[in-house]
Design a protein around this motif. Structure first.
Motif, PDB file in Angstrom:
ATOM      1  N   HIS A 154       0.867  -1.181   0.000  1.00  0.00           N
ATOM      2  CA  HIS A 154       0.000   0.000   0.000  1.00  0.00           C
ATOM      3  C   HIS A 154       0.902   1.229   0.000  1.00  0.00           C
ATOM      4  O   HIS A 154       1.839   1.299   0.800  1.00  0.00           O
ATOM      5  CB  HIS A 154      -0.906  -0.018   1.233  1.00  0.00           C
ATOM      6  CG  HIS A 154      -1.983   1.001   1.188  1.00  0.00           C
ATOM      7  ND1 HIS A 154      -1.740   2.332   1.452  1.00  0.00           N
ATOM      8  CD2 HIS A 154      -3.297   0.898   0.905  1.00  0.00           C
ATOM      9  CE1 HIS A 154      -2.872   3.001   1.332  1.00  0.00           C
ATOM     10  NE2 HIS A 154      -3.833   2.156   0.997  1.00  0.00           N
ATOM     11  N   ARG A 172       1.524   2.850   3.387  1.00  0.00           N
ATOM     12  CA  ARG A 172       2.352   2.040   4.290  1.00  0.00           C
ATOM     13  C   ARG A 172       3.824   2.163   3.918  1.00  0.00           C
ATOM     14  O   ARG A 172       4.688   2.246   4.794  1.00  0.00           O
ATOM     15  CB  ARG A 172       1.876   0.591   4.298  1.00  0.00           C
ATOM     16  CG  ARG A 172       0.507   0.441   4.942  1.00  0.00           C
ATOM     17  CD  ARG A 172       0.168  -0.981   5.293  1.00  0.00           C
ATOM     18  NE  ARG A 172      -0.100  -1.838   4.166  1.00  0.00           N
ATOM     19  CZ  ARG A 172      -1.314  -2.147   3.707  1.00  0.00           C
ATOM     20  NH1 ARG A 172      -2.385  -1.647   4.290  1.00  0.00           N
ATOM     21  NH2 ARG A 172      -1.447  -2.951   2.685  1.00  0.00           N
ATOM     22  N   GLN A 217      -3.394   2.401   8.651  1.00  0.00           N
ATOM     23  CA  GLN A 217      -2.254   1.753   7.999  1.00  0.00           C
ATOM     24  C   GLN A 217      -1.224   1.291   9.023  1.00  0.00           C
ATOM     25  O   GLN A 217      -0.596   0.237   8.848  1.00  0.00           O
ATOM     26  CB  GLN A 217      -1.620   2.693   6.963  1.00  0.00           C
ATOM     27  CG  GLN A 217      -2.567   3.107   5.851  1.00  0.00           C
ATOM     28  CD  GLN A 217      -3.252   1.942   5.165  1.00  0.00           C
ATOM     29  OE1 GLN A 217      -2.692   0.860   5.019  1.00  0.00           O
ATOM     30  NE2 GLN A 217      -4.492   2.151   4.739  1.00  0.00           N
TER      31      GLN A 217
END
Length: 108
Positions: A18, A21, A52
């Motif tokens: 992600h 992240r 996250q």
């Protein structure tokens, strides 16, 4: 045993899958930070950052330590910094190759 290692690697890379992240990990590679500091660096809302961070904590990529009313986050393993550097080098290599291909096409 080998399948367990593959499963661990798969889960680990899913935790990294992600953009926010990755940005969090890059920020933490520079030093420990609390949520407010990460929000400022990322230019994002606290709830998104916290969500996250929760994923990264659940996969044991970062951990938080209570400091008064805030939580200070850090990387669980210093080699994560090296992994981020290697990932950037791989990306740069692919970019250089793509540019070379485009230049060859342009010059034909």
């Amino acid at each position: 045993m080998y399948q367990e290692i593959q499963h661990f690697k798969s889960d680990f890379f899913k935790a990294l899958a992600h953009p926010m992240r990755i940005r969090i990990l890059e920020a933490l590679a520079e030093g420990d930070k609390n949520v407010n500091e990460l929000q400022t660096i990322l230019g994002s809302e606290g709830s998104a950052v916290s969500q996250q961070l929760s994923v990264l904590r659940s996969k044991n990529v970062v951990y938080g330590k209570k400091d008064g009313t805030s939580v200070i986050y850090t990387l669980t393993d210093p080699q994560i910094k090296e992994l981020l550097v290697v990932a950037k080098q791989i990306f740069d290599n692919h970019l250089v190759n793509t540019i070379s291909i485009l230049e060859n096409i342009k010059n034909q």
